[in-house]
Write an enzyme that holds these catalytic residues in place. Structure first.
Site, mmCIF file in Angstrom:
data_model
loop_
_atom_site.group_PDB
_atom_site.id
_atom_site.type_symbol
_atom_site.label_atom_id
_atom_site.label_comp_id
_atom_site.label_asym_id
_atom_site.label_seq_id
_atom_site.Cartn_x
_atom_site.Cartn_y
_atom_site.Cartn_z
ATOM 1 N N LYS A 15 -0.717 8.491 -4.628
ATOM 2 C CA LYS A 15 0.189 8.475 -5.781
ATOM 3 C C LYS A 15 -0.013 7.211 -6.627
ATOM 4 O O LYS A 15 -0.134 7.277 -7.842
ATOM 5 C CB LYS A 15 1.657 8.534 -5.324
ATOM 6 N N ARG A 90 12.893 10.551 -3.597
ATOM 7 C CA ARG A 90 12.421 11.037 -2.298
ATOM 8 C C ARG A 90 13.528 11.532 -1.397
ATOM 9 O O ARG A 90 13.304 11.735 -0.206
ATOM 10 C CB ARG A 90 11.480 10.049 -1.617
ATOM 11 N N ARG A 129 -6.295 1.098 4.169
ATOM 12 C CA ARG A 129 -5.827 0.488 2.906
ATOM 13 C C ARG A 129 -5.709 -1.028 3.038
ATOM 14 O O ARG A 129 -5.257 -1.549 4.055
ATOM 15 C CB ARG A 129 -4.470 1.064 2.517
ATOM 16 N N ARG A 162 -0.619 -3.758 4.430
ATOM 17 C CA ARG A 162 0.821 -3.671 4.260
ATOM 18 C C ARG A 162 1.464 -3.645 5.632
ATOM 19 O O ARG A 162 0.952 -3.012 6.537
ATOM 20 C CB ARG A 162 1.175 -2.392 3.481
ATOM 21 N N ARG A 173 7.192 6.761 8.820
ATOM 22 C CA ARG A 173 7.142 7.168 7.403
ATOM 23 C C ARG A 173 6.802 8.644 7.268
ATOM 24 O O ARG A 173 7.356 9.344 6.433
ATOM 25 C CB ARG A 173 6.129 6.304 6.650
HETATM 26 P P1 AP5 Z 1 -2.309 4.924 -2.431
HETATM 27 O O1 AP5 Z 1 -2.612 5.289 -3.848
HETATM 28 O O2 AP5 Z 1 -1.922 3.549 -2.129
HETATM 29 O O3 AP5 Z 1 -1.251 5.999 -1.816
HETATM 30 P P2 AP5 Z 1 0.291 6.207 -2.092
HETATM 31 O O4 AP5 Z 1 0.523 7.668 -2.198
HETATM 32 O O5 AP5 Z 1 0.759 5.344 -3.208
HETATM 33 O O6 AP5 Z 1 0.855 5.742 -0.687
HETATM 34 P P3 AP5 Z 1 2.058 4.762 -0.304
HETATM 35 O O7 AP5 Z 1 1.850 4.380 1.112
HETATM 36 O O8 AP5 Z 1 2.229 3.692 -1.321
HETATM 37 O O9 AP5 Z 1 3.261 5.745 -0.389
HETATM 38 P P4 AP5 Z 1 4.645 5.577 0.213
HETATM 39 O O10 AP5 Z 1 5.395 6.610 -0.511
HETATM 40 O O11 AP5 Z 1 4.701 5.658 1.686
HETATM 41 O O12 AP5 Z 1 5.023 4.047 -0.053
HETATM 42 P P5 AP5 Z 1 5.934 3.344 -1.146
HETATM 43 O O13 AP5 Z 1 5.306 2.066 -1.489
HETATM 44 O O14 AP5 Z 1 6.292 4.284 -2.223
HETATM 45 O O15 AP5 Z 1 -3.601 5.333 -1.563
HETATM 46 C C1 AP5 Z 1 -3.638 5.081 -0.169
HETATM 47 C C2 AP5 Z 1 -5.055 4.644 0.246
HETATM 48 O O16 AP5 Z 1 -5.964 5.728 0.001
HETATM 49 C C3 AP5 Z 1 -5.614 3.452 -0.561
HETATM 50 O O17 AP5 Z 1 -6.362 2.658 0.276
HETATM 51 C C4 AP5 Z 1 -6.501 4.113 -1.636
HETATM 52 O O18 AP5 Z 1 -7.563 3.277 -2.017
HETATM 53 C C5 AP5 Z 1 -7.000 5.345 -0.885
HETATM 54 N N1 AP5 Z 1 -7.243 6.502 -1.775
HETATM 55 C C6 AP5 Z 1 -6.472 6.902 -2.826
HETATM 56 N N2 AP5 Z 1 -6.989 8.017 -3.401
HETATM 57 C C7 AP5 Z 1 -8.105 8.326 -2.654
HETATM 58 C C8 AP5 Z 1 -9.080 9.380 -2.745
HETATM 59 N N3 AP5 Z 1 -8.997 10.347 -3.690
HETATM 60 N N4 AP5 Z 1 -10.070 9.392 -1.839
HETATM 61 C C9 AP5 Z 1 -10.147 8.439 -0.882
HETATM 62 N N5 AP5 Z 1 -9.282 7.411 -0.754
HETATM 63 C C10 AP5 Z 1 -8.259 7.361 -1.630
HETATM 64 O O19 AP5 Z 1 7.258 3.072 -0.302
HETATM 65 C C11 AP5 Z 1 7.272 2.110 0.706
HETATM 66 C C12 AP5 Z 1 8.673 1.986 1.285
HETATM 67 O O20 AP5 Z 1 9.577 1.560 0.253
HETATM 68 C C13 AP5 Z 1 9.291 3.263 1.823
HETATM 69 O O21 AP5 Z 1 8.896 3.520 3.160
HETATM 70 C C14 AP5 Z 1 10.781 2.943 1.706
HETATM 71 O O22 AP5 Z 1 11.210 2.083 2.730
HETATM 72 C C15 AP5 Z 1 10.843 2.180 0.400
HETATM 73 N N6 AP5 Z 1 11.042 3.088 -0.758
HETATM 74 C C16 AP5 Z 1 10.201 3.280 -1.798
HETATM 75 N N7 AP5 Z 1 10.690 4.179 -2.654
HETATM 76 C C17 AP5 Z 1 11.872 4.590 -2.137
HETATM 77 C C18 AP5 Z 1 12.851 5.533 -2.553
HETATM 78 N N8 AP5 Z 1 12.705 6.258 -3.676
HETATM 79 N N9 AP5 Z 1 13.934 5.693 -1.772
HETATM 80 C C19 AP5 Z 1 14.111 4.986 -0.635
HETATM 81 N N10 AP5 Z 1 13.235 4.075 -0.179
HETATM 82 C C20 AP5 Z 1 12.117 3.879 -0.929
HETATM 83 MG MG MG Z 2 2.043 3.683 -3.345
#
Ligand code: AP5
Ligand code: MG
Ligand code: ZN
Length: 220
Positions: A15, A90, A129, A162, A173
């Site tokens: 994402k 989410r 990552r 991370r 997660r």
């Molecule tokens: P990346 O683009 O980083 O993936 P992502 O979908 O952004 O994954 P996240 O881990 O950031 O999602 P998340 O929802 O768990 O975490 P968030 O920060 O939102 O890609 C991942 C890897 O793959 C990278 O290394 C990239 O290079 C590689 N890649 C990408 N595309 C590729 C491809 N096509 N081919 C190969 N490799 C590829 O949330 C973290 C925490 O914050 C949550 O657990 C929660 O505690 C809190 N939080 C955030 N938002 C909320 C909310 N709305 N409500 C409550 N708590 C929240």
């Molecule tokens: Mg992300």
């Protein structure tokens, strides 16, 4: 022209990688609640320190905290023409709050893009990552390595894992996603705004699938 899009998908689905590029292309801000919360934690604000306790173990930060954060962010001038929302909503409560917020402003969602990625690929992406401590840029040790191992191409900052990409937090997660976030698929499907795209393949393949789901950003 305006564009309000949600990128929905499991942890590691890509994402953030896609939102960063496409939001720039479409001329709207990339609003990522995870990035905003991590930045608040880095600055050691009270909200950031509270959020970090949840994030590090992989559970969700309370709805009212993130809803407040997103409400403030979307009220900023640069979001008047829309945004790419990454990682929000989410939970169903967050989706309902977002609907209310948009309705109050006389706007609506254009599209919700769901990234379909297999569990094996999610684990491969999360464990490989690396993120820059300085600017937050994201890399992958195999599929998107930096020019020099451990060093950010953009700012020469040190790359690190991370905290929530450790084995235990990743398992949490994925469970939290399955129970609390997957209900949003039906929520948006019944509202006829959901597009499911294949989140595997190269970054460019996935971007192309998203552009076609969103209609190249030439929406309302
Ligand atoms: P990346 O683009 O980083 O993936 P992502 O979908 O952004 O994954 P996240 O881990 O950031 O999602 P998340 O929802 O768990 O975490 P968030 O920060 O939102 O890609 C991942 C890897 O793959 C990278 O290394 C990239 O290079 C590689 N890649 C990408 N595309 C590729 C491809 N096509 N081919 C190969 N490799 C590829 O949330 C973290 C925490 O914050 C949550 O657990 C929660 O505690 C809190 N939080 C955030 N938002 C909320 C909310 N709305 N409500 C409550 N708590 C929240
Ligand atoms: Mg992300
Ligand atoms: Zn950097």
């Amino acid at each position: 022209m305006s564009l309000r899009v949600i990128f929905l998908g499991p942890p590691g689905a890509g994402k953030g990688t896609q939102a960063e590029e496409l939001a720039r292309e479409w001329g709207v801000p990339h609003v990522a609640t995870g990035d905003m919360l991590r930045e608040a934690a880095r600055r050691r604000t009270p909200l950031g320190l509270e959020a970090k306790r949840f994030m590090d173990t992989g559970v969700l930060v309370p709805d009212e905290v993130v809803i407040g954060l997103v409400g403030e962010r979307l009220a900023e001038p640069d979001a008047s023409r829309g945004a790419v929302l990454d990682g929000f909503p989410r939970t169903v409560a967050q989706a309902e709050a977002l609907d209310r917020l948009l309705r109050e402003r006389g706007t609506a969602l254009d599209r919700v893009v769901f990234f379909d990625v297999s569990r094996g690929e999610l684990l491969r992406r999360l464990t490989g990552r690396r993120v820059c401590r300085g600017c937050g840029a994201t890399y992958h040790v195999v599929s998107a390595p930096p020019r020099v191992a451990g060093v950010c191409d953009r700012c020469q900052g040190a790359l690190e894992q991370r905290v929530d990409d450790g084995e235990a937090a990743v398992a949490t997660r994925l469970d939290v996603y399955a129970t609390q976030t997957t209900p949003l698929l039906d929520y948006y499907r019944t509202r006829s705004v959901l597009s499911e795209i294949r989140g595997e393949g190269t970054v460019e393949d996935v971007a192309a699938a998203i552009r076609s789901a969103v209609g190249h950003g030439v929406a309302s």
